[in-house]
Design a protein around this motif. Structure first.
Motif, PDB file in Angstrom:
ATOM      1  N   VAL A  36      12.994  10.410  -4.657  1.00  0.00           N
ATOM      2  CA  VAL A  36      13.037  10.998  -3.314  1.00  0.00           C
ATOM      3  C   VAL A  36      12.029  10.297  -2.396  1.00  0.00           C
ATOM      4  N   PHE A  37      10.827  10.066  -2.885  1.00  0.00           N
ATOM      5  CA  PHE A  37       9.813   9.421  -2.058  1.00  0.00           C
ATOM      6  C   PHE A  37      10.184   7.964  -1.767  1.00  0.00           C
ATOM      7  N   SER A  38      10.797   7.267  -2.724  1.00  0.00           N
ATOM      8  CA  SER A  38      11.168   5.870  -2.505  1.00  0.00           C
ATOM      9  C   SER A  38      12.242   5.754  -1.433  1.00  0.00           C
ATOM     10  N   VAL A  39      13.282   6.598  -1.533  1.00  0.00           N
ATOM     11  CA  VAL A  39      14.345   6.564  -0.526  1.00  0.00           C
ATOM     12  C   VAL A  39      13.793   6.948   0.849  1.00  0.00           C
ATOM     13  N   GLY A  40      12.970   7.998   0.890  1.00  0.00           N
ATOM     14  CA  GLY A  40      12.382   8.404   2.159  1.00  0.00           C
ATOM     15  C   GLY A  40      11.492   7.332   2.753  1.00  0.00           C
ATOM     16  N   LEU A  41      10.738   6.635   1.886  1.00  0.00           N
ATOM     17  CA  LEU A  41       9.848   5.576   2.369  1.00  0.00           C
ATOM     18  C   LEU A  41      10.649   4.419   2.962  1.00  0.00           C
ATOM     19  N   GLN A  42      11.755   4.059   2.333  1.00  0.00           N
ATOM     20  CA  GLN A  42      12.580   2.981   2.875  1.00  0.00           C
ATOM     21  C   GLN A  42      13.152   3.343   4.239  1.00  0.00           C
ATOM     22  N   LEU A  43      13.577   4.593   4.387  1.00  0.00           N
ATOM     23  CA  LEU A  43      14.121   5.018   5.681  1.00  0.00           C
ATOM     24  C   LEU A  43      13.054   5.020   6.769  1.00  0.00           C
ATOM     25  N   VAL A  44      11.858   5.471   6.412  1.00  0.00           N
ATOM     26  CA  VAL A  44      10.784   5.546   7.408  1.00  0.00           C
ATOM     27  C   VAL A  44      10.341   4.159   7.844  1.00  0.00           C
ATOM     28  N   LEU A  45      10.228   3.221   6.904  1.00  0.00           N
ATOM     29  CA  LEU A  45       9.687   1.908   7.215  1.00  0.00           C
ATOM     30  C   LEU A  45      10.736   0.925   7.719  1.00  0.00           C
ATOM     31  N   ALA A  46      12.019   1.283   7.641  1.00  0.00           N
ATOM     32  CA  ALA A  46      13.075   0.327   7.992  1.00  0.00           C
ATOM     33  C   ALA A  46      12.968  -0.134   9.437  1.00  0.00           C
ATOM     34  N   GLY A  47      12.727   0.793  10.365  1.00  0.00           N
ATOM     35  CA  GLY A  47      12.647   0.409  11.766  1.00  0.00           C
ATOM     36  C   GLY A  47      11.498  -0.541  12.056  1.00  0.00           C
ATOM     37  N   GLY A  48      10.350  -0.310  11.454  1.00  0.00           N
ATOM     38  CA  GLY A  48       9.214  -1.205  11.663  1.00  0.00           C
ATOM     39  C   GLY A  48       9.444  -2.585  11.076  1.00  0.00           C
TER      40      GLY A  48
ATOM     41  N   VAL B 154       0.838  -1.209   0.000  1.00  0.00           N
ATOM     42  CA  VAL B 154       0.000   0.000   0.000  1.00  0.00           C
ATOM     43  C   VAL B 154       0.868   1.253   0.000  1.00  0.00           C
ATOM     44  N   ALA B 155       1.934   1.241   0.796  1.00  0.00           N
ATOM     45  CA  ALA B 155       2.841   2.392   0.820  1.00  0.00           C
ATOM     46  C   ALA B 155       3.503   2.600  -0.536  1.00  0.00           C
ATOM     47  N   ASN B 156       3.908   1.500  -1.169  1.00  0.00           N
ATOM     48  CA  ASN B 156       4.525   1.605  -2.496  1.00  0.00           C
ATOM     49  C   ASN B 156       3.530   2.130  -3.531  1.00  0.00           C
ATOM     50  N   LEU B 157       2.275   1.701  -3.417  1.00  0.00           N
ATOM     51  CA  LEU B 157       1.245   2.177  -4.347  1.00  0.00           C
ATOM     52  C   LEU B 157       0.989   3.669  -4.175  1.00  0.00           C
TER      53      LEU B 157
ATOM     54  N   GLN C 186       4.078   9.749  -7.732  1.00  0.00           N
ATOM     55  CA  GLN C 186       5.051   9.867  -8.813  1.00  0.00           C
ATOM     56  C   GLN C 186       4.375  10.047 -10.169  1.00  0.00           C
ATOM     57  N   SER C 187       3.274   9.341 -10.386  1.00  0.00           N
ATOM     58  CA  SER C 187       2.624   9.396 -11.693  1.00  0.00           C
ATOM     59  C   SER C 187       1.646  10.560 -11.832  1.00  0.00           C
TER      60      SER C 187
END
Length: 322
Positions: free
Chosen positions: A88-100, A26-29, A35-36
């Motif tokens: 930018v959003f993909s890198v930020g999303l990976q950083l945010v979700l990494a801890g969880g 869902v986050a990736n979508l 992006q689109s």
């Protein structure tokens, strides 16, 4: 650690975390929609309800031609903006979700969205600092790959990164030297990425606040564990093959109706789910590497010197009465 057993169990454990994969999907979508949007909204405004706005089949040759003309009119900024925004959003999303993600894999149990979100926030600062150390550690590895490329080019040995376009079309680019150079690049990148994943696991499992120490300890562990590094590479190759196979199935869907358009969209999400699943499998593999590591040495508490013993009090002799 048994690399073969971990290699087999990591994808099974990753794809069994259905709720975790659902959150990631869902986050990736959401990122894909953001992006689109700069491309999709002008296209909808130009073509109307259907792609061509005239009730033609999707996609019709006329509609595809009109869409390519619309892209050409927008120039490079029409595509560069969404690509940069998506990166930018993909890198930020990976950083945010990494801890969880790490917390869910280190402490198996029922998935809790509140617990997942809390660990995402708690570990965000540490993961940001770790990213800085990881990028700093990437520089010598990248320099080594560039040095190998330069040396092979001076020795007139072809590599996949120095071949001209006509050589790709006319000659066989895969020679002994080019494959050896490609293997070196893959090993260096896997060493960097696996160390990064292992350091993120240490930050949560050890409650480590010194990200520099975690990054250096993870790098040393991966250098000393060639079997684990090889398993990490094989797991990445399996994920790549799975994504390519599903992408071929997705490309085989001929979109001639609304139903098949939804089918193509579902196949695309299946491709993304496979990519996310193997990404989680790499973290599972890093957790297994961490559990096989020797425990982190804990500095002994400093002993305070014992206070000097006071001399015993001497009682004054009693004065005898005369």
């Amino acid at each position: 650690m048994k690399p073969l057993r971990s290699l087999l169990m990591a994808p099974l454990r990753a794809f069994s975390e259905l709720k975790l994969l659902g959150v990631l999907l869902v986050a990736n979508l959401c990122v894909a929609l953001v992006q689109s949007a700069p491309v999709l909204l002008p296209a909808l405004g130009h073509f109307g309800h259907s792609l061509a706005g005239r009730g033609r089949a999707f996609p019709s040759p006329e509609a595809v031609f009109d869409f390519t003309q619309l892209l050409a009119q927008g120039g490079g900024s029409f595509l560069a903006g969404p690509l940069l925004l998506g990166f930018v959003f993909s890198v930020g999303l990976q950083l945010v979700l990494a801890g969880g993600i790490v917390s869910q894999l280190c402490t198996p149990g029922r998935f809790s969205l509140a617990h997942f979100a809390r660990n995402c926030v708690d570990q965000l600062g540490r993961n940001l600092r770790l990213l800085g150390w990881a990028l700093l550690g990437l520089l010598p590895l990248a320099a080594l790959a560039v040095l190998a490329t330069v040396l092979l080019a001076r020795a007139e040995k072809p590599t996949l990164f120095t071949l001209a376009a006509e050589q790709w079309a006319l000659d066989n680019p895969f020679t002994g030297w080019s494959l050896a150079h490609l293997a070196l690049v893959v090993v260096l990148f896997a060493l960097w990425r696996s160390s990064f994943d292992l350091a993120r696991v240490q930050l949560f499992a050890d409650d480590q606040r010194k990200t520099r120490v975690a990054a250096w300890r993870a790098l040393k562990q991966m250098v000393r564990s060639p079997g684990a590094l090889l398993g990490y590479i094989v797991l990445g190759l399996l994920g790549l093959l799975a994504v390519i196979a599903l992408a071929r199935l997705h490309s085989a869907v001929q979109v001639t109706s609304t139903g098949k358009a939804w089918l193509a969209l579902g196949m695309a999400q299946l491709v993304i789910a496979a990519r996310l699943g193997f990404s989680v499998a790499h973290t599972v593999f890093a957790v297994d590497i961490y559990r096989a590591m020797p425990p982190r040495p804990v500095p002994a508490p400093e002993e305070k010197p014992a206070p000097a013993a006071e001399p015993p009090a001497v009682e004054a002799p009693a004065i005898q009465a005369e």
